[in-house]
Design an enzyme around this catalytic site. Sequence first.
Site, mmCIF file in Angstrom:
data_model
loop_
_atom_site.group_PDB
_atom_site.id
_atom_site.type_symbol
_atom_site.label_atom_id
_atom_site.label_comp_id
_atom_site.label_asym_id
_atom_site.label_seq_id
_atom_site.Cartn_x
_atom_site.Cartn_y
_atom_site.Cartn_z
ATOM 1 N N SER A 234 0.792 -1.237 0.000
ATOM 2 C CA SER A 234 0.000 0.000 0.000
ATOM 3 C C SER A 234 0.821 1.281 0.000
ATOM 4 O O SER A 234 0.241 2.363 -0.135
ATOM 5 C CB SER A 234 -0.973 0.015 1.181
ATOM 6 O OG SER A 234 -2.057 -0.853 0.916
ATOM 7 N N ALA A 235 2.129 1.197 0.126
ATOM 8 C CA ALA A 235 2.926 2.404 -0.099
ATOM 9 C C ALA A 235 2.723 2.899 -1.528
ATOM 10 O O ALA A 235 2.996 4.065 -1.833
ATOM 11 C CB ALA A 235 4.399 2.130 0.174
#
Length: 390
Positions: free
Chosen positions: A68-69
């Site tokens: 999710s970065a």
Amino acid sequence: MTTINGEVAPGFEPVREAFAANFTQHGDIGAAVCVYRHGRPVVDLWGGVADPETGRPWARDTLQLVYSATKGATATAAHMLVERGMLDLDAPVAKYWPEFAANGKADIPVRWLLSHQAGLVALDEPLPLSQALAWDPMAAALAAQRPLWTPGTAHGYHGRTWGWLVGEVIRRVAGRSPGRFFTEEIAGPLGLDFFIGLPAGERERVSRMVYRRPAVDLTTVPAASIPEELREQVNAWRDPHSFSNRAFAVTDPAAIDFDSPEVQAAELPSSNGIGTARALARMYAALIGEVDGVRLLAHETLASATEEQAGGKDQVLVFPSRFSSGYMLPTEGNLMTGPNAFGHTGRGGSLAFADPEHGIAFGYAMNHIVSGPDDVRAAVLAEAVRKSVV
């Protein structure tokens, strides 16, 4: 003893020490960390093993999937469209994506997609993974989906769906897929080694992920033995119908093999960005200032993009979270380097952020996927950076 490669500028030696300690004390297998200050790199370190099965070492150009970065990269693309006058965050999503108006969603503004307030964390009927990877079937399913809470009244982490929701708006507005837009408008000008949709020729540089199981699976522990502060969260994970479970089960099968060539080649703008810690730090540096003649967003656009939109109890995570229009904001569990920082974590430990107050941009990527509050690797690196500049 793991060999630490790379360089640190004078004054940033604590970051090297913390990075080395992550291997000896906190379980890192292969990893990299990069820090920019005022537009110039001051930390660029890597070490360990990229593929434990073959012993391939982590090299300067090793690529890592950062889960999710990736959302920070996708949010940046959306705000570039805002700055160009092509996208209005307060306009209805349906202005750009007419099919989205179905099932009472005609008035949902774009901003609520970015800030996890749209209530579209899950699908009533999960899609076969092959259809999700093909993009259009998932976009159509989300356009038809009813919100699971009244939009705008609460927020909950749209862990998987966020990428298709925000990505489809980018595609409609820019006339390009979000991965292509990122490559052409962000990665290209900045020379970033980062991809949303991995080209086949880059696959040999990607590290292999190693997943650590928790020492204790709290969902199997008698309820009376669960610490009171964790009971609500554990109860949510025990309930297959909870938002906590449904948000990560929008495909069939729910579990996605992120090491597979098919998944890495697809565009999942919420969760399958693949690149280097250096690329993440450089992108965030170009958000808060100029990097080699490139600045991604004007100061006014960035201020709007990083203003808090949602905070408090998260309907999916079941603990407090804070979001701007696409970026995570600091919380007690993710302090970054100060209250004015913004960025995004990734499953298992990755973290990228900028702190305009201190002129800092930070990227950390690793292949040992560790979940839970006992994973302190990114936090100790961020704290070492803070001590180096304060």
